[in-house]
Design a protein around this motif. Structure first.
Motif, PDB file in Angstrom:
ATOM      1  N   GLY A 195      38.174  45.487  46.620  1.00 55.78           N
ATOM      2  CA  GLY A 195      36.797  45.191  46.972  1.00 55.78           C
ATOM      3  C   GLY A 195      36.734  44.010  47.923  1.00 55.78           C
ATOM      4  O   GLY A 195      37.242  42.940  47.648  1.00 55.78           O
ATOM      5  N   SER A 224      38.289  49.733  37.801  1.00 55.12           N
ATOM      6  CA  SER A 224      39.327  50.770  37.776  1.00 55.12           C
ATOM      7  C   SER A 224      39.919  50.827  36.375  1.00 55.12           C
ATOM      8  O   SER A 224      39.727  49.932  35.558  1.00 55.12           O
ATOM      9  CB  SER A 224      40.421  50.455  38.786  1.00 55.12           C
ATOM     10  OG  SER A 224      41.338  49.520  38.262  1.00 55.12           O
ATOM     11  N   GLY A 261      42.899  50.407  35.205  1.00 56.58           N
ATOM     12  CA  GLY A 261      43.756  49.284  34.843  1.00 56.58           C
ATOM     13  C   GLY A 261      42.942  48.021  34.622  1.00 56.58           C
ATOM     14  O   GLY A 261      43.227  47.242  33.713  1.00 56.58           O
ATOM     15  N   ASN A 266      46.780  47.564  40.287  1.00 55.02           N
ATOM     16  CA  ASN A 266      45.506  47.951  39.671  1.00 55.02           C
ATOM     17  C   ASN A 266      44.373  47.638  40.623  1.00 55.02           C
ATOM     18  O   ASN A 266      44.312  46.536  41.176  1.00 55.02           O
ATOM     19  CB  ASN A 266      45.256  47.177  38.375  1.00 55.02           C
ATOM     20  CG  ASN A 266      46.159  47.616  37.236  1.00 55.02           C
ATOM     21  OD1 ASN A 266      46.747  46.789  36.565  1.00 55.02           O
ATOM     22  ND2 ASN A 266      46.271  48.903  37.040  1.00 55.02           N
ATOM     23  N   ALA A 318      43.892  49.070  43.461  1.00 57.68           N
ATOM     24  CA  ALA A 318      44.269  49.226  44.869  1.00 57.68           C
ATOM     25  C   ALA A 318      43.483  50.348  45.535  1.00 57.68           C
ATOM     26  O   ALA A 318      43.373  50.399  46.753  1.00 57.68           O
ATOM     27  CB  ALA A 318      45.765  49.507  44.971  1.00 57.68           C
ATOM     28  N   THR A 342      40.530  56.289  43.521  1.00 53.62           N
ATOM     29  CA  THR A 342      39.455  56.605  44.447  1.00 53.62           C
ATOM     30  C   THR A 342      39.957  57.533  45.539  1.00 53.62           C
ATOM     31  O   THR A 342      39.300  58.517  45.894  1.00 53.62           O
ATOM     32  CB  THR A 342      38.896  55.304  45.057  1.00 53.62           C
ATOM     33  OG1 THR A 342      38.553  54.418  43.994  1.00 53.62           O
ATOM     34  CG2 THR A 342      37.677  55.586  45.897  1.00 53.62           C
ATOM     35  N   GLN A 391      42.470  60.338  36.042  1.00 49.99           N
ATOM     36  CA  GLN A 391      42.858  59.261  35.130  1.00 49.99           C
ATOM     37  C   GLN A 391      41.886  59.217  33.947  1.00 49.99           C
ATOM     38  O   GLN A 391      42.275  58.987  32.817  1.00 49.99           O
ATOM     39  CB  GLN A 391      42.832  57.935  35.890  1.00 49.99           C
ATOM     40  CG  GLN A 391      43.434  56.789  35.115  1.00 49.99           C
ATOM     41  CD  GLN A 391      43.536  55.534  35.971  1.00 49.99           C
ATOM     42  OE1 GLN A 391      42.985  55.462  37.055  1.00 49.99           O
ATOM     43  NE2 GLN A 391      44.249  54.539  35.466  1.00 49.99           N
TER      44      GLN A 391
HETATM   45  N1  LIG Z   1      32.445  54.287  40.479  1.00 52.71           N
HETATM   46  C1  LIG Z   1      32.746  53.056  40.964  1.00 52.71           C
HETATM   47  N2  LIG Z   1      31.736  52.175  41.173  1.00 52.71           N
HETATM   48  C2  LIG Z   1      31.995  50.961  41.663  1.00 52.71           C
HETATM   49  N3  LIG Z   1      33.219  50.490  41.959  1.00 52.71           N
HETATM   50  C3  LIG Z   1      34.266  51.321  41.756  1.00 52.71           C
HETATM   51  C4  LIG Z   1      34.084  52.632  41.246  1.00 52.71           C
HETATM   52  N4  LIG Z   1      35.295  53.231  41.146  1.00 52.71           N
HETATM   53  C5  LIG Z   1      36.193  52.313  41.579  1.00 52.71           C
HETATM   54  N5  LIG Z   1      35.582  51.161  41.947  1.00 52.71           N
HETATM   55  C6  LIG Z   1      36.232  49.954  42.477  1.00 52.71           C
HETATM   56  O1  LIG Z   1      37.118  50.369  43.476  1.00 52.71           O
HETATM   57  C7  LIG Z   1      38.337  49.658  43.405  1.00 52.71           C
HETATM   58  C8  LIG Z   1      39.497  50.663  43.345  1.00 52.71           C
HETATM   59  O2  LIG Z   1      39.426  51.393  42.103  1.00 52.71           O
HETATM   60  P1  LIG Z   1      40.451  52.551  41.737  1.00 52.71           P
HETATM   61  O3  LIG Z   1      40.017  53.136  40.451  1.00 52.71           O
HETATM   62  O4  LIG Z   1      40.602  53.473  42.870  1.00 52.71           O
HETATM   63  O5  LIG Z   1      41.802  51.734  41.547  1.00 52.71           O
HETATM   64  P2  LIG Z   1      43.220  52.256  41.118  1.00 52.71           P
HETATM   65  O6  LIG Z   1      44.139  51.990  42.238  1.00 52.71           O
HETATM   66  O7  LIG Z   1      43.148  53.639  40.621  1.00 52.71           O
HETATM   67  O8  LIG Z   1      43.572  51.255  39.926  1.00 52.71           O
HETATM   68  P3  LIG Z   1      44.306  51.544  38.529  1.00 52.71           P
HETATM   69  O9  LIG Z   1      45.751  51.462  38.755  1.00 52.71           O
HETATM   70  O10 LIG Z   1      43.845  50.396  37.694  1.00 52.71           O
HETATM   71  O11 LIG Z   1      43.851  52.845  38.010  1.00 52.71           O
HETATM   72  C9  LIG Z   1      38.257  48.755  42.189  1.00 52.71           C
HETATM   73  O12 LIG Z   1      38.011  47.449  42.629  1.00 52.71           O
HETATM   74  C10 LIG Z   1      37.063  49.271  41.415  1.00 52.71           C
HETATM   75  O13 LIG Z   1      36.340  48.189  40.850  1.00 52.71           O
END
Ligand SMILES: Nc1ncnc2c1ncn2[C@@H]1O[C@H](COP(=O)(O)OP(=O)(O)OP(=O)(O)O)[C@@H](O)[C@H]1O
Ligand SMILES: Nc1ncnc2c1ncn2[C@@H]1O[C@H](COP(=O)(O)OP(=O)(O)OP(=O)(O)O)[C@@H](O)[C@H]1O
Ligand SMILES: [Mg+2]
Ligand SMILES: [Mg+2]
Lengths: 335, 317, 265, 335, 265
Positions: free
Chosen positions: A9, C160, C162, E50, E52, E56, E97
């Motif tokens: 973010g 996310s 994690g 986490n 990253a 998404t 996930q």
């Molecule tokens: N629905 C949502 N609304 C707002 N912010 C979101 C949403 N989904 C993800 N984010 C934000 O987007 C960023 C990336 O999230 P994402 O879930 O893709 O991470 P990730 O790489 O899968 O992490 P992890 O390994 O923890 O699963 C995070 O900062 C999260 O706060």
């Protein structure tokens, strides 16, 4: 405030963040408030009588009961509950309040206390049915609605409670510094409940229980007790509303409040509360209540028949919630 | 007019003093008016002796289907007679037929069915004609000159409401100097009546008169006018005679009340039914009459009997 | 592979102990007389196949699911954990596999849920929250864990997978005084965060707390645990010293190809 | 059936498992059904008039409309929705059905088709408001409730639709082989909807959407379309119910169905549907509807006044749901 | 450690490709121009810290979150995945996930959700389900994965965390025809089940499918993946060949202490 770093973010500055958060909190209120303002301006042009102190105070006093009970409903909705019994309980409180004045000669303050007590008891009943007997809120309060109305009819013999002293009208018709007493009470209730919800532990638990009851339980919150507390407090406010309603017509009306629950739930949802719990604020609810009241007031001022009024109210409810949802989604997906 | 007795299938006359069980069904429970009907019915039952009245009704006058079900259930229960007020004249006609088919005599009070079977009497007032009269009273009270008037009805779509509204409007048509500037319903809720009246007053500062078509509507309208400080300046013609309405009449908030004789309806319903069952007396319709109560006549004995009915001195002549 | 004798500190009663726990869900018997022991200052890994009953055992130990049969002891004395409050009072903090966070509340509010900081003075006695203190405390706690969260005022719903888990772990660790139970705490964590959590576990142990760790990651188990208890089909299948076994031993014990529990006491 | 082995769960034999599953499915119905049977027996003893063919058929015909609309409501509740507009829409359908007979001389079958069409349109409107405009079901249907009632008043001029031929009464008062036609229709509807929900893909999707809308969406279910479909089908049934109601009173009643939504929701929930979606079965709903009807019928037979009736209905609603919850929990925790 | 050139099959366009994907949630920019490539018959690991943006990115690739900017290509041709249906039509199956299973439905119903087996003949055209066939199919599929579930008619709500994940994985694998995306599929799985899932991944690859695997377990990544793409702060930070790197290289790339993406094409 946070010293923690964002990963993906992009931080766009603390101040703008803070601002955005406020906005996101306030979107619903903004939408509803915008609708309110638009309607207000439109009515000012449409009717020369609208923008008069008398009319505005009338609207205030007319909305007082709905607004107070809608505030109570909002607390319940935040916990993922619903209270269908508000109409019956308000009628019961008003009737009992009127009866103790007429039959036992209670002074107004004591009668009001009794009415609040009736509300509290009904709330306690709802709370225990939900937490101890584990009956879902919809059903628990549907039962209370039916039982409550039955009780009203039984104790009054289905006759209104008349013959009250003039002083009984204070709550509903009195004024203080030229402002209707009912409006002052509403303002106090709104501020009080808003404060409770946003600034105190009780409020925090209310949101937590609505958001994830199991998480709240595992966090060591005594959910049974707190949930019951919310219903009791809501009941007290409903009792207050019922007493004001009775006072406005200087009598206890056994038929008062039929389908009141729909109005107050609509006010809460228009103001941004979610029936799936965890969300809702009093400001929004109050705006929602006034929005509905304004539609009804405007319809009469413009001599729109009840038939078209119902159509218009339906359209406004749709529109208010539609724009709220739309803006929320936009805010979420575009930033 | 006199209606002939329906020739009951069994034709058996009840034992002269044998116990009778009658169902008495109002349009809805929960208003002073219907409680007076109940008082009349119970008075007649008590005087006749050995008659039980089962009083039951739906909770709102709009629950037509609920009332049909209720009548059906009474037929099933085989009560000795049914005395009721139809929430809807045509919708209840089959229910009456069903009762007659099961050899249960029926008497209508307040509102009949359409068609009204021969042999089923109606003890009622003509709502429509009385409402025409209410318009005349309003015109008289306001006097010559142009006036704005408003109408607080109670439940659009219910038959009584329609009759009173139609009657009032056709009465009003005879007075071109009266202009109807507002018409809103109270949904038989005093708070609602007060709210719409307040808003009507705001929109029409020159409002001179209001016709409120039932008890809660009158009470709410009077409250609103009093709160607006216009007591006495806005003429109210009301309907029914709940204690607070009478008090309003006495202190000048209300100019006149159209008062039916609900006690008599209940009394006649039960009394004639009992006589029919025990003595085979023919059931004949009767107009229970309407009284226009004003400050002037309120203390006359005749009016007093209507306003404060009691079984000791029933207004049933 | 070797079964363990009681630790040297065996004369001191176990900090937390479960005996013969039976727990049924409808017709499924999730626990069929499970035993479990944690001593002061040790890290015990609780391992077992999927559906072996680990999470259920943990929920009975933390008062979420009162057991149908069996006994829980704290410091040797039998206790009744009929609600999570009871377990927390006994100083047992738990991170659940299904996390149990309130989505609509902010990260800070979740960290302090049930233990809010109130304003000092009479306002506090009225239940007035000290939101600023909680925000700062939360930020500091997350910082220590190396958790990266947009802001502590973000609602949990926006994190996310994690990040959510980090918040849950941080929360248990902040409040634990006696035993901290972690049900697959690192399942969704990145490499760095996992390392931090293991560090925190070690520090907690060094500070005299006991840690129960559920994990499917055998290298991790062997790295961090002092002792391993194996659950199979709702019963304890083995108790092992971590420094005496290999991954293969653990897998064998879990799948039942070897290892009978030594009945001690 | 499954060849997969349990781990911790002790298998107690396939047959007993299958049996248990049926039981667990049927707990709610059992509870409600038990209540129904108990009440039935009690009434048979208490009143000599209860156990007569006439009375039982009366109850059947009286319950027909509620049961049909409750079946519609159950489908909607399973999707985690709610339909507050059933009363208004039933009134609209009945009124329009009556008008086309009176004013356009439509035969009964064509009028019925028109009434179903009106219901379908209202359902389509609800469905689109919910899926396309993303208005929550409570609000979408609250708006439809208001707009629908307004339309009824507007098209009828607030006067009932009278002057219908006797044939109009067929649906509501006709008989077939001595059984009320309305009862036969109800039975057909109940079997049809139960089959649809339990045996077809449409039913599977209905439960899936209520259980987890996002999962359903990600599974490739066109949730917008299907959800709309559920509301349309529900609307058709509501239209049918409205037509039967009109037929029973041989007229189109503008005020029909006020607060009908509470009765039908109560029937569904007593029968085991969950307002949080994913759960509910038609058998249960029908039992729930008859339970409420039996209370009302019994109260009249036993000379219990309407006031006490309301209290009793409330108590029965509480009791039915309490025992249902209690037994579910027991079944879950004891096996 | 070494950045990768395109695979030998580079002349064949990638099966699935993301270019310059931007995705914002409110004020959080989860993806800031992310790129990603999968070729036919390869196992690509997508790793990152986490938050990253891995989940998404995967949701944009499977049509759950249409991207705000950027392009997705299937077999070289640009496509618009505006709903999950579009992605499934293109043969992309995903295990999320957050699982996304319907709690009230049975295991079998979940496995076949959106692809129910209908009765043959006219009844089927009316939408009549063949429940028996689905039960048998589900049992067989789970058996193959070595998943242990009480019964296929059990509602998902009653399963353990690992069991739920097994069902989700089984479901994606049954239906995939082209690309199967697994977002931390083994996070909650036991050792045995994890092994089985990895086996299935290999078999899928050998059958010519492409597999995208998100995982925080570096040894696992190195064991199974042909290629690794690293996401950092919402952008691709590196593309690596699995057989040329070590765990430390991967960690370095994720945390940003090394590794700039080579701009290919
Ligand atoms: N629905 C949502 N609304 C707002 N912010 C979101 C949403 N989904 C993800 N984010 C934000 O987007 C960023 C990336 O999230 P994402 O879930 O893709 O991470 P990730 O790489 O899968 O992490 P992890 O390994 O923890 O699963 C995070 O900062 C999260 O706060
Ligand atoms: N609430 C519940 N209702 C019904 N059955 C349950 C419930 N919770 C767990 N079970 C059953 O109990 C058994 C043990 O579940 P538990 O969650 O304890 O396993 P676990 O060892 O934690 O597995 P995992 O490693 O997959 O998390 C499983 O067969 C599961 O289906
Ligand atoms: Mg587990
Ligand atoms: Mg992720």
């Amino acid at each position: 405030m946070s010293t923690v770093e964002t990963t993906a973010g992009t931080q766009r500055g603390e101040l703008s963040d803070w601002f955005r958060e406020r906005i996101s909190h306030a979107v619903s209120e903004f939408t509803a408030a915008t609708a309110l303002v638009v309607l207000f301006i439109a009515l000012s042009f449409a009717s020369p009588y609208f923008l008069t102190a008398d009319n505005l105070f009338n609207i205030g006093a007319q909305t007082a009961v709905i607004a107070i009970i809608a505030a109570a409903q909002t607390m319940v909705i935040i916990t993922k509950g619903i209270d269908l019994s508000v109409g019956s309980v308000a009628a019961l409180a008003g009737v009992v309040g009127a009866m103790v004045v007429r039959d036992l000669g209670f002074p107004l303050w004591a009668a009001t206390a009794v009415a609040l007590g009736v509300g509290a008891l009904a709330g306690l009943l709802n709370g225990l049915l939900i937490t101890a007997a584990r009956i879902p809120p919809f059903i628990a309060t549907l039962g209370t609605m039916s039982v409550g109305r039955g009780l009203v009819f039984i104790i009054t013999g289905a006759v209104g409670v008349y013959g009250l002293p003039r002083s009984f009208q204070l709550l509903g018709n009195g004024e203080i510094l030229g402002i209707p007493f009912a409006v002052v009470i509403t303002a106090l209730v709104a501020v009080g409940v808003a404060f409770l919800l946003s600034q105190t532990r009780f409020g925090q638990y209310t949101y937590a229980m609505g958001s994830n009851l199991e998480a709240a339980r595992r966090s060591g919150i005594r959910v049974g007790r707190h949930l019951t507390g919310v219903y009791v407090l809501a009941g007290v406010l409903v009792g207050l509303g019922g007493m004001i309603a009775a006072s406005r017509v200087n009598s206890g009306q056994p038929n008062y409040g039929i389908s009141l629950e729909l109005d107050v739930i609509a006010a809460a949802v228009i103001g941004g509360a979610s029936l799936f719990g965890g969300q809702g604020r009093i400001v929004g609810t109050i705006i929602g209540a006034f929005l509905i009241a304004l539609v009804r007031n405007g319809a009469v001022l413009l001599d729109i028949s009840i038939h078209y009024q119902q159509v218009i109210v339906g359209l406004i409810i749709w529109a208010a919630v539609y724009f709220d949802q739309y803006r929320r989604r936009r805010l979420e997906s575009r930033g | 007019g006199g209606v002939e007795v329906r020739d009951g299938g069994d034709g058996a006359t009840k034992d002269a003093a044998g116990p009778l069980k009658l169902a008495v069904v109002p349009k809805a429970v929960g208003a002073d008016y219907w409680n007076t009907v109940k008082a009349g019915a119970e008075c007649a039952a008590q005087r006749a002796g050995n008659v039980t009245v089962q009083w039951d009704g739906v909770t709102t006058e709009t629950d037509v289907e609920g009332q049909v079900n209720l009548i059906q259930n009474f037929v099933t229960k085989k009560v000795d007679g049914i005395v009721y007020a139809a929430t809807d004249s045509r919708a209840l006609a089959p229910a009456t037929d069903q009762a007659l088919g099961a050899d249960i005599p029926v008497a209508m009070i307040d509102s009949g069915t359409s068609p009204q079977p021969s042999g089923v009497p109606l003890f009622a007032t003509d709502n429509r004609a009385s409402a025409v009269e209410a318009a005349k009273l309003l015109a008289t009270e306001l006097g010559p000159g142009n006036h704005d008037v408003a109408l607080v009805e109670f439940q659009p779509g219910s038959q009584t409401n329609t009759e009173r509204v139609d009657g009032f409007k056709s009465g009003l048509a005879q007075f071109p100097n009266l202009k109807l500037v507002g018409q809103q319903p109270s949904r038989s809720d005093v708070n609602e009546a007060r709210r719409v009246t307040e808003n009507i007053l705001t929109a029409n500062p020159n409002l001179a008169g209001i016709f409120a078509a039932n008890e809660p509507s009158v009470l709410g309208a009077a409250q609103a006018i009093q709160a607006a400080g216009k007591s006495g300046k806005v003429v109210i013609i009301g309907w029914d005679a709940a204690p607070d309405e009478v008090a309003g009449l006495r202190n000048g908030q209300i100019s006149a009340l159209v008062v039916q004789n609900p006690f008599k309806m209940g009394y006649f319903g039960v009394d004639k039914m009992v006589k029919h069952l025990r003595d085979k007396a023919p059931l004949a319709s009767a107009d229970t009459g309407v009284t226009f109560v004003t400050k002037e006549n309120i203390d006359s004995a005749e009016i007093k009997a209507v306003l404060e009915p009691s079984c000791a001195n029933p207004p049933v002549q | 592979m070797a079964d363990v004798d009681e630790r040297p500190s065996a004369e001191e009663p176990p900090v937390l102990e479960a005996r013969g726990i039976v727990k049924r869900f409808g017709h499924v018997e999730a626990l069929r007389g499970a035993d479990f022991t944690v001593h002061r200052g040790e890290v015990v890994a609780l391992i077992g196949d999927n559906g072996a009953g680990k999470s259920t055992l943990i929920k009975t130990l933390s008062g979420v699911h009162p057991p149908d049969e069996g006994e829980i002891r704290v410091g040797g004395r039998p206790v009744q954990f009929s609600t999570p409050v009871d377990a927390r009072r006994a100083g047992v903090e738990t991170v659940y596999q299904d996390l149990a966070v309130a989505d609509d509340l902010s990260v800070a509010a979740n960290l302090y849920l049930g233990r809010e900081i109130l304003r000092s003075g009479p306002l506090g006695r009225l239940g007035l929250l000290d939101k600023r203190a909680m925000r700062q405390g939360a930020a500091a706690a997350l910082d220590e864990l190396g958790v990266r969260i947009p802001r502590v005022t973000t609602p949990i719903a926006m994190l996310s997978g994690g990040q959510r888990q980090c918040v849950a772990v941080a929360r248990a660790i902040i409040w634990a005084t006696n035993v901290v139970i972690l049900d697959e705490p690192t399942a969704a964590l990145g490499v760095v965060q996992t390392g931090r959590v293991l560090d925190v576990v070690r520090r907690a142990r060094d500070a005299g707390m006991s840690v129960v760790l559920v994990s499917h990651n055998m290298p991790q188990v062997l790295e961090i645990a002092d002792r391993v208890e194996v659950l199979r089909l709702g019963r304890r299948a083995a108790r092992l010293r971590a420094d005496e076994v290999t991954t293969d031993d653990l897998v064998a014990a879990m799948t039942g190809s070897t290892g009978t529990e030594r009945e001690d006491r």
